[in-house]
Design a protein around this motif. Sequence first.
Motif, short mmCIF file in Angstrom:
data_model
loop_
_atom_site.label_atom_id
_atom_site.label_comp_id
_atom_site.label_asym_id
_atom_site.label_seq_id
_atom_site.Cartn_x
_atom_site.Cartn_y
_atom_site.Cartn_z
N ALA A 193 -15.13 5.18 6.85
CA ALA A 193 -13.77 5.68 7.03
C ALA A 193 -13.10 5.00 8.21
N LEU A 194 -13.83 4.85 9.32
CA LEU A 194 -13.25 4.24 10.53
C LEU A 194 -12.91 2.77 10.31
N ILE A 195 -13.85 2.05 9.69
CA ILE A 195 -13.59 0.63 9.45
C ILE A 195 -12.39 0.49 8.50
N GLY A 196 -12.35 1.33 7.46
CA GLY A 196 -11.24 1.31 6.52
C GLY A 196 -9.92 1.59 7.22
N LEU A 197 -9.93 2.62 8.07
CA LEU A 197 -8.72 2.99 8.81
C LEU A 197 -8.23 1.81 9.65
N GLY A 198 -9.19 1.19 10.36
CA GLY A 198 -8.82 0.07 11.23
C GLY A 198 -8.20 -1.08 10.44
N LEU A 199 -8.82 -1.44 9.32
CA LEU A 199 -8.29 -2.54 8.53
C LEU A 199 -6.94 -2.17 7.92
N GLY A 200 -6.81 -0.90 7.50
CA GLY A 200 -5.54 -0.44 6.94
C GLY A 200 -4.42 -0.54 7.96
N LEU A 201 -4.74 -0.21 9.21
CA LEU A 201 -3.71 -0.27 10.25
C LEU A 201 -3.25 -1.70 10.50
N ILE A 202 -4.14 -2.67 10.24
CA ILE A 202 -3.70 -4.08 10.36
C ILE A 202 -2.58 -4.34 9.35
N ASN A 203 -2.76 -3.84 8.10
CA ASN A 203 -1.66 -3.92 7.13
C ASN A 203 -0.42 -3.24 7.69
N GLY A 204 -0.64 -2.06 8.29
CA GLY A 204 0.47 -1.28 8.85
C GLY A 204 1.27 -2.07 9.89
N VAL A 205 0.57 -2.84 10.72
CA VAL A 205 1.27 -3.62 11.74
C VAL A 205 2.21 -4.63 11.09
N PHE A 206 1.69 -5.38 10.12
CA PHE A 206 2.52 -6.40 9.46
C PHE A 206 3.69 -5.77 8.71
N ILE A 207 3.42 -4.64 8.04
CA ILE A 207 4.44 -4.04 7.17
C ILE A 207 5.43 -3.21 7.98
N GLY A 208 4.89 -2.39 8.90
CA GLY A 208 5.76 -1.50 9.67
C GLY A 208 6.54 -2.22 10.75
N ILE A 209 5.84 -3.01 11.55
CA ILE A 209 6.49 -3.61 12.71
C ILE A 209 7.18 -4.92 12.35
N PHE A 210 6.47 -5.79 11.62
CA PHE A 210 7.09 -7.08 11.30
C PHE A 210 7.91 -7.05 10.01
N ARG A 211 7.87 -5.90 9.32
CA ARG A 211 8.69 -5.69 8.12
C ARG A 211 8.49 -6.76 7.06
N LEU A 212 7.25 -7.21 6.91
CA LEU A 212 6.99 -8.20 5.87
C LEU A 212 6.82 -7.50 4.53
#
Lengths: 498, 334
Positions: free
Chosen positions: B100-119
């Motif tokens: 769960a933790l590893i999944g969460l961490g990797l998911g948040l990487i997607n979150g950074v690109f999508i949420g902050i960089f709006r890709l």
Amino acid sequence: MAELLRLEQIVKSFAGVQALKGVDLTLNQGEITCLVGENGCGKSTLIKIISGFYQADHGRIVVTGQPVAQWHPIEAIRAGIQVIYQDFSLFPNLSVAENLALNSQLSARKRFVNWREIRGIAQEALSRTEVDLPLDALVSDLGVADKQLIAISRAILQDARLVVMDEPTTALTEKEVRALFKVVRNLQAKGIAILFVSHKLNEVLEIAERVVVMRNGEKVLETPATQVDARQIGVAMTGREIAESTYDFTPPEGETPLLEVNQLSLPGAFEDIHFKLHRGEILGITGLLGSGRTELAKALFGETPAQRGTIKLNGQPVSIRSIQDAIYHRIGYVPEDRLTEGLFLQRSIGSNIVTSTLKALLNRVGFVDSDRVNQQIRDWVTGLHIKTQDVSLPVRSLSGGNQQRIVLSKWLAANPEILILNGPTVGVDVGSKDELHQIIKDLARKGIGIIVISDDIPELMATCNRVMLMRRGRIDEQMTIRQTNEHDLSAKLRQLAV
Amino acid sequence: MNWRALFARQEFIILLVLIALCAVIAIINPTAFLSVQNLFRILRACIVIGIFALGTLMVLISGGIDVSFPAIAITALYISTRIIVDTGIDSVPLAFLLGALIGLGLGLINGVFIGIFRLPTLIVTLGTLNLFRGALLFFVGSERIRLSEVTTNLADASRLNLITVPLARGEASLHFTFALLIALALLVWFILSRTMLGRAIYAIGGDREAAERAGFNIVRTQFFIYGFVGLLAGIGGIVFGILSREADPFSIVGTELDVIAAVVLGGALITGGRGTVIGTLLGVLLITVISSNLVLLGIPTEWQRFVIGVLIIIGVGIPALQALRKRRLRVQTA
């Protein structure tokens, strides 16, 4: 009347250009004020100053006697100022109830959803505006008028003391405008101040108690609505007299009509339509939204072909089963919603003009001949007085009137024999409207047969030589413009609404 | 709710299709299909794809798409297994926690690109799909680990059952992770329909700009969505490992389209704003019945793809037709 909001000597500049040159405006509780002006006169900037979206460079904002230090959207909302934007900011995928309640739930910082509470809030919102809508319906299933009522009801829910409505009647039918006015008067009776922004002067005169006219960033007229008429407002808006003349035309005896339609039917849309259109004639088609007028236009243009009946062009029966057929027969159509149907908004002004004629502009090898393309773009920009510095700018940078000219030029470039214009001046200001009417009449004089679909009666009076009334998919009445007048025609249209 | 409203719902149509399909299979091959073993077999096959589908549902509602979850799942499974093997702490709960933790961490990487960089979400997750899997194969390893060779508890978890029914010949059992699927489904349902966070997800999928103006925090919501999807993917990965008793870096990736198909069949709009948990579960069940039971009809496995394709087109076509009819109706009544 108690004063709610006072703007004093508001100045606002963008990149050195003064959009507002010291405007005073006072809004009182329970008063309906109409703000009118042509595109670019500064009225949108003024609304954004009121909503706190822009900050004034100079000047003061006074709320119920207290000058404010800070004026951002959050302060404006706290002061009870609500703006109903043209796109309503609704969620199409959510229910009416949720759309109504969501904003207040958010500002109450709720973390969980209580559906019973949401229904309660929604019910309350609708009862305040005395509007009746199904709470469980999806907003995407509702019409424009209902969406607007939801946006208004939602605004009232936030304890609004001033409601600003930006062009609220643009997409409404006559009947829906009546319903909206009833709601607006209701709000007024509750002591809410209303600032109503509109292009339609007859509506302004009907609803407003006070009319404020702006031109070039200045307030040029402020008067009780009872003491002005549409002509005076028009003069104040444009700074010149607008002489709308009628269009006189009688087809030559014995001429074969350009277009002859017989018993044309599309079940569910229109039935048994017949009419004739001669070269140089301008035929107006009016009726309520949903009367089949748009469907008829789309059938003639092959977008949704008719199922029965005949269409003759120059006496020859033709079959129009697709848009390609219509274009082949040199029929052009300028749609109602030019923004989504008629233009590539992101593309440049120039490329929009030449899209429908690119094939004719190819050189021998089959590549686009850029010299001829540029020549054609220049011709239309000057011919139709399109105001732009640079034809490579995207079309969305233009005002409504100029966008409409681009759509028009796109079709004119294809050299049509018949041109169908649906709501040619919707969302266009008075001055440009007049110019567009002149352009339409000039085109007719050159021998194009034109059909104008509109529910703007003065527009029909000013441009058409014949008018056809549609009701529930059928032709109710046909008359020449000399057989009727503005008053008579609007009365007939209003009767259809009942 | 009246009958017409019920028929207009994709969930109901999928249910009818599912019942019809089961009826046909049951009539043609009753002995093989109508058995407790087969029922449990179908439900077992639903677990992993169901967990993935719940995450995909959330992303689709918000108007995005995530194709990176299989890479997240296999990365979480493989790294967790390696940690367990290397440390020697042979614990099932620890496996789930790590996954769960590893999944969460990797998911948040997607979150950074999508949420902050709006890709765009498809581009980001296509990128991370390859990125995560490539990194896994290159930095961690590409060797298949058989759980029974290196663990006891983790390997035995594959026989940990929720229900066991004694039968005339042998017995039928339902794996305990089925309860996990149900629990996660309830959690996702609760988040989506009972919390403001869930309504924010629907609102963003409906009209992003309106959501912003209404005061929803879009970036935070997107971080939650992609983080949560990663977390579900990590858990799904561990379940996959337990059920298959191995951690193979070359597995799972490739299932993303089936999962998305199941969610879309269940009524979620690929354009965002619409979708339900019950519809998603029905979609998963339908896809599973097709891929595991068409054989009982004597239909060769090659045809399963074909049937899934037909169903997707019908499933998406029916609502489109209904929308068209509704519009026609409005013209008539107006």
